[in-house]
Design a protein around this motif. Structure first.
Motif, short mmCIF file in Angstrom:
data_model
loop_
_atom_site.label_atom_id
_atom_site.label_comp_id
_atom_site.label_asym_id
_atom_site.label_seq_id
_atom_site.Cartn_x
_atom_site.Cartn_y
_atom_site.Cartn_z
N ARG A 171 -11.01 -2.50 -0.02
CA ARG A 171 -11.17 -1.04 0.02
C ARG A 171 -9.81 -0.36 -0.03
O ARG A 171 -9.64 0.67 -0.71
CB ARG A 171 -11.94 -0.65 1.28
N SER B 152 -8.56 -0.59 -3.46
CA SER B 152 -9.32 0.34 -4.29
C SER B 152 -8.80 1.77 -4.12
O SER B 152 -8.67 2.52 -5.09
CB SER B 152 -10.80 0.24 -3.92
N THR C 236 -7.21 4.15 -7.31
CA THR C 236 -7.79 5.42 -7.74
C THR C 236 -6.86 6.60 -7.51
O THR C 236 -7.25 7.74 -7.71
CB THR C 236 -9.11 5.68 -6.99
#
Lengths: 366, 366
Positions: free
Chosen positions: B358, B361, B365
């Motif tokens: 996570r 991630s 982004t």
């Protein structure tokens, strides 16, 4: 082994020989431990419980700023956390303070016979110690100030109440000292015994006063000597200076938990202070029954005047040790006519009562 | 506030920001504490019990020479007690060592990216730090020696196994260093992680060898970081030098009791070392599943190579913290392409396994 020049010039001496070392030398434990001004009344049971519970977290380093304790102390003293530095007992804090303030050759003033560990730190950082005599068995503010002016001292050390004599000055005497301090000179006010003293002996000092740093401890009235935790109170700039050189993760995590709980239990503190007052009276009575005179004390110990010289008192300390009583005495004349007996629960003072006349008798027959 | 010239020139910085401080900043506790190489496996239950029992004696100052522990360590290492100095963790011992050896202006050599607290102490006593790069993610003995000869260094710092990379040299590499040391230069061999290392990484050094001082701790494999207790092994003259300047009553009494019991429970130590090996493999697997490569480690942490630069790794550390995982990373290029994950019980590594993708991630982004 070539040490740096400063430590190369220091003796390999130790300011104090601890009771365990003496026990190993004599090959037997002491029956009464009355020499280090510890509190055999112990810490608050809540503090003891907090420390036992904290053992489950001892794998974690302590909190470097001792945040919870610092904030609790700020509430307790009605100051800002920026006025407070928690450290590894007053001994550790004094070492850091001396390192922060004293360059080799700088003058420092203290009283001849006052706390040896402070002197040890001053010598250890190359400071030059100037000592003035006690006056009437008390540290002498006027003489300290005069010597500080004469030497350009950067620090004056004063313990109030005093160790080893137990004497004290009223708060206004201390605050008056601040007004006469030389420029650029800091008063190191050691308040290790403050909790035992009358309220009148606690000077009213503004939290941000830059002329003084106050040293407090959990080792005495709070009964946590073995935990190694104390704190300094001072102006924020001075307190912040400690972070430049201190061992940030040096405070034991169990000590942090114990001190926090001890501070919260002011009822236990009052209990200990009352027990200490009772013990002081008992020590004075035992002394009087044996021809020794108790000096007034605002601490958890009593200086007993032997009405003889230092050689006699030193022999008496040795004789007490032979009979199983650990005690200490002042190191210099004329203070060393006294022996110093720490307050303790009555069963330990029973031992002292039993042993003192026998130790005196040993001396008389030599 | 006028400090002494040396501390006046120091920054008011702290080598490490502790996890509790970060938790206060983020307003929530961490779900996994994987940043300080503590041992969440905890100390021996016998050590924990010894500490809880010692609470009853915490009103007493600790034994200044840590006699019982020093003698037990002497037996353990087959040395004399004169080779051993117990102190307030390696951080405390390093500070005392630097003070003992380094005068202002003296040269000291270390690796760029090695233990910051050592550098902090060197700066704190006015030493001049010379840093050589790591080589293949390991400290570079040849470069350290060359720089020491070139600068006339009085100390070389080397951690074996290394922190923060986890790498190590075989014992003979270290002993060969001793033969190439400049005259008057001492090797400071930080062995904080020695218990996790293969036997081949432990150099065979004579107890009285005057060229080296070894630092050991109860903070890592023994699980007692919060107790603040470690020890130095060295030649008797060097060890005796500590008594000139150390805070003699600075070691916590509960820590002494805990360390003594921990040392006696080598079965628990073996258990922890095995758990750490399992955790290292798990951390490596979690890293691999997320494109990060574990470097070989002889410690209780794993450096995970992000295959990106320091800016990326720093952002990843921040993202991990946002998701409740406390971790740290090397401070300098090229080591700072890695993040450093401490070994911990599997339930904490489950958190890491959940959070790492996570956090990655989040970065992808941005």
């Amino acid at each position: 082994m070539r040490f740096a020049p400063l430590p190369a010039g220091l003796p390999a001496s130790v300011p104090f020989v601890g009771p365990e070392t003496l026990e190993r030398q004599r090959g037997a434990p002491f029956a009464a431990r009355l020499g280090a001004n510890e509190s055999a009344f112990g810490p608050s049971p809540l503090a003891a419980r907090a420390m036992r519970e904290a053992v489950g977290q001892v794998w974690k380093y302590g909190d470097a700023p001792s945040f919870d304790l610092t904030h609790a102390l700020a509430d307790h003293h009605r100051m800002s956390p920026a006025n407070i530095m928690v450290g590894e007992g007053i001994d550790g804090l004094l070492g850091t303070l001396v390192r922060l303030m004293i360059a080799p050759g700088d003058a420092v003033v203290t009283s001849d016979g006052a706390y040896p560990t402070f002197n040890y730190h001053v010598a250890g950082f190359g400071g030059v110690l100037h000592k003035v005599p006690y006056r009437n068995d008390a540290e002498d503010p006027e003489a300290l100030l005069d010597r500080a002016h004469a030497t350009g001292a950067r620090l004056i050390y004063l313990a109030n109440p005093d160790n080893p004599m137990g004497s004290w000055h009223d708060g206004p005497v201390i605050t008056a000292m601040l007004d006469r301090l030389p420029d650029d000179c800091l008063l190191v006010l050691d308040q290790a015994y403050a909790e035992f003293a009358p309220a009148s002996a606690i000077p009213d000092i503004a939290a941000d006063d830059p002329r003084v740093i106050r040293m407090r401890t959990f080792s005495k009235a709070y009964g946590l000597a073995g935990a190694r935790i104390g704190y300094a109170l001072g102006a924020p700039d001075l307190i912040a200076g400690f972070d430049r050189i201190r061992n940030h993760f040096g405070v034991n995590r169990l000590a942090q938990a114990g001190a926090l709980a001890a501070l919260a239990d002011q009822g236990w503190l009052a209990h200990v202070v009352a027990e200490v007052a009772t013990a002081r009276d008992r020590i004075a009575a035992i002394g009087a029954a044996n021809g020794l005179t108790a000096l007034p004390s605002a601490t958890n110990f009593v200086a007993l005047d032997t009405h003889r010289g230092g050689a006699f008192a030193r022999t008496l300390i040795a004789a007490l040790a032979q009979h199983g009583v650990f005690a200490r005495m002042p190191g210099v004349t004329p203070l060393d006519r006294c022996i110093r007996i720490s307050c303790a629960p009555l069963h330990e003072l029973d031992v002292f009562e039993d042993v003192l006349p026998r130790a005196l008798s040993d001396l008389a027959t030599r």
